[in-house]
Design a protein around this motif. Sequence first.
Motif, PDB file in Angstrom:
ATOM      1  N   ALA A 238       1.765  -5.196   3.506  1.00  0.00           N
ATOM      2  CA  ALA A 238       2.316  -3.857   3.731  1.00  0.00           C
ATOM      3  C   ALA A 238       2.153  -2.982   2.493  1.00  0.00           C
ATOM      4  O   ALA A 238       1.792  -1.798   2.592  1.00  0.00           O
ATOM      5  CB  ALA A 238       3.790  -3.963   4.119  1.00  0.00           C
ATOM      6  N   LEU A 239       2.398  -3.556   1.326  1.00  0.00           N
ATOM      7  CA  LEU A 239       2.256  -2.793   0.079  1.00  0.00           C
ATOM      8  C   LEU A 239       0.796  -2.403  -0.156  1.00  0.00           C
ATOM      9  O   LEU A 239       0.512  -1.297  -0.629  1.00  0.00           O
ATOM     10  CB  LEU A 239       2.778  -3.615  -1.096  1.00  0.00           C
ATOM     11  CG  LEU A 239       4.299  -3.844  -1.127  1.00  0.00           C
ATOM     12  CD1 LEU A 239       4.660  -4.823  -2.239  1.00  0.00           C
ATOM     13  CD2 LEU A 239       5.042  -2.534  -1.323  1.00  0.00           C
ATOM     14  N   ALA A 240      -0.112  -3.311   0.171  1.00  0.00           N
ATOM     15  CA  ALA A 240      -1.536  -2.997   0.016  1.00  0.00           C
ATOM     16  C   ALA A 240      -1.920  -1.823   0.899  1.00  0.00           C
ATOM     17  O   ALA A 240      -2.611  -0.886   0.462  1.00  0.00           O
ATOM     18  CB  ALA A 240      -2.379  -4.221   0.348  1.00  0.00           C
ATOM     19  N   GLY A 241      -1.487  -1.843   2.147  1.00  0.00           N
ATOM     20  CA  GLY A 241      -1.778  -0.734   3.051  1.00  0.00           C
ATOM     21  C   GLY A 241      -1.153   0.563   2.580  1.00  0.00           C
ATOM     22  O   GLY A 241      -1.767   1.631   2.657  1.00  0.00           O
ATOM     23  N   LEU A 242       0.075   0.468   2.082  1.00  0.00           N
ATOM     24  CA  LEU A 242       0.795   1.660   1.629  1.00  0.00           C
ATOM     25  C   LEU A 242       0.091   2.342   0.461  1.00  0.00           C
ATOM     26  O   LEU A 242      -0.016   3.575   0.413  1.00  0.00           O
ATOM     27  CB  LEU A 242       2.218   1.260   1.223  1.00  0.00           C
ATOM     28  CG  LEU A 242       3.097   2.347   0.602  1.00  0.00           C
ATOM     29  CD1 LEU A 242       3.419   3.423   1.633  1.00  0.00           C
ATOM     30  CD2 LEU A 242       4.373   1.744   0.046  1.00  0.00           C
ATOM     31  N   MET A 243      -0.391   1.547  -0.498  1.00  0.00           N
ATOM     32  CA  MET A 243      -0.960   2.132  -1.719  1.00  0.00           C
ATOM     33  C   MET A 243      -2.461   2.367  -1.646  1.00  0.00           C
ATOM     34  O   MET A 243      -3.027   3.024  -2.514  1.00  0.00           O
ATOM     35  CB  MET A 243      -0.633   1.217  -2.909  1.00  0.00           C
ATOM     36  CG  MET A 243       0.858   1.189  -3.248  1.00  0.00           C
ATOM     37  SD  MET A 243       1.223   0.251  -4.762  1.00  0.00           S
ATOM     38  CE  MET A 243       1.081  -1.423  -4.139  1.00  0.00           C
TER      39      MET A 243
END
Length: 526
Positions: A370-375
Amino acid sequence: MAPRVLISDSLSPAAVAIFKERGVEVDVKSNLDKDQLAAIIGDYDGLAIRSNTKVTAKLLESATRLKVVGRAGIGVDNVDIPAATAKGVIVMNTPFGNSITTAEHAIALMFALARELPAADASTQAGKWEKNRFMGVEITGKVLGIIGCGNIGSIVADRAIGLKMRVIAYDPFLSPERALDLGVEKVELDDLLARADIITLHVPMTPQTKNVLSAENLAKTKKGVRIINCARGGLVDEDALRKLLDEGHVAGAAIDVFAVEPAKENVLFGHPRVICTPHLGAATNEAQENVALQVAEQMSDYLIRGAISNAINFPSITAEEAPKLKPMIALAEKLGSFAGQLTEGPVKQVKIIYEGGAADLKTKALTAAALAGLMRPNLSSINVVSAPAIAKERGIVVDEITRAAESDYESLITLTVVTDSQERSISGTVFTDGKPRIVSIKNIKVDAEFAPSMIYVTNEDKPGFIGRFATTLGNAGVNIATFALGRDQQGGSAIALVEVDGEVPMAALEKIQVLPGVKAGKVLRF
């Protein structure tokens, strides 16, 4: 295309056989210098090493395909973990393959130290018969202080208890229950230093453990203590140890690892009460075979099946979990991407709620996705391995919550992104078809699959919007593939999530943004 692995250090031929059996192409090229390795590393998905190969940040710059580094052994001092993480490369070690061998070496050194065996052997073979010179001490009844009671330390404790020793252990991660199971007394470091007749080290080299036996701590030991180090050089202040040996405070030391290796010279060499071995902790046929087999199996499982074992920089995922996790990881990454494409301004906090079946999965891996997609909208090179570290660097607070299902869905992930000016939530699930779906945006129910090209619109729930919206796209030559709608109440706020074929011209998007009742419109790409 089959993944390719390079073995750059000496490994058992059995490792090569395992790679090939699992469908991985493998090349063995040992004794390469750093420039030779850098010249070819870009052709490989995996790199299998021991302690000779140095995986530096500079080498990783050339490793354009690299997905995993496998270290046959425990220590990863020769791998730049932060650089590998930033590059998105999984770093694995084999913490169990040589545990018994290293523990046995520590026990062997303890006996050799207690009975002065190397000196007695040299003396006897020199034709002397100095029976009265070598007066040793019994092991039975002595207090063994173990610094680090993990895989190896716990084996040492078990063997020592079998030798009728009293075992005390210092390890911040050792639970009282585990200490009870092992039959050891958990103590603080100062207590161990004051009480132990023999101290043996079994911790990795970290900023917290470096110089754990410093001059200050060595001075706290009881007179006549014996020191054993089969773990890592740099855990003991060698100069301070030599001084206390010279003064007679330390009765003896058995050292297998040194601050500088190979140790061709060292301040401890030549002392009559010091035993030195050349980093032999893992040097048995069984251990070499075990770690080679283990690293080949772990790397193959990751490259072929997505399973992650004994990773230093990512949560472990079993081969059984990998198929279940794959669609949920895709969902988490797309939810993050959705939020990332819509969020303006620095992200302060990310809250992720895992409900139902999702709560039983490896949520650390899902959060990383999720963090990878967000950033990714701002950092195109980010991936699931590097994302948690980058989020931490940027001061983003990440909260995970797991709970039983409270909705109509068997598994549900809700991602909330908080900035100084807004808080945005999106929920999704995976149906039996394995495809991630959006089921709620800002608490408004909606049902939509992710698609390569989508338009997201927030608008007032008033008649005529859909007609005007569709006409605008039709006039621009944009075909609508699917159309998902949701609203909080009649006449309230509404959401449209529309899949379209191909790209949306900027002119068409600008016309949508100024349609009556439209609050915001944006093109999303997945």
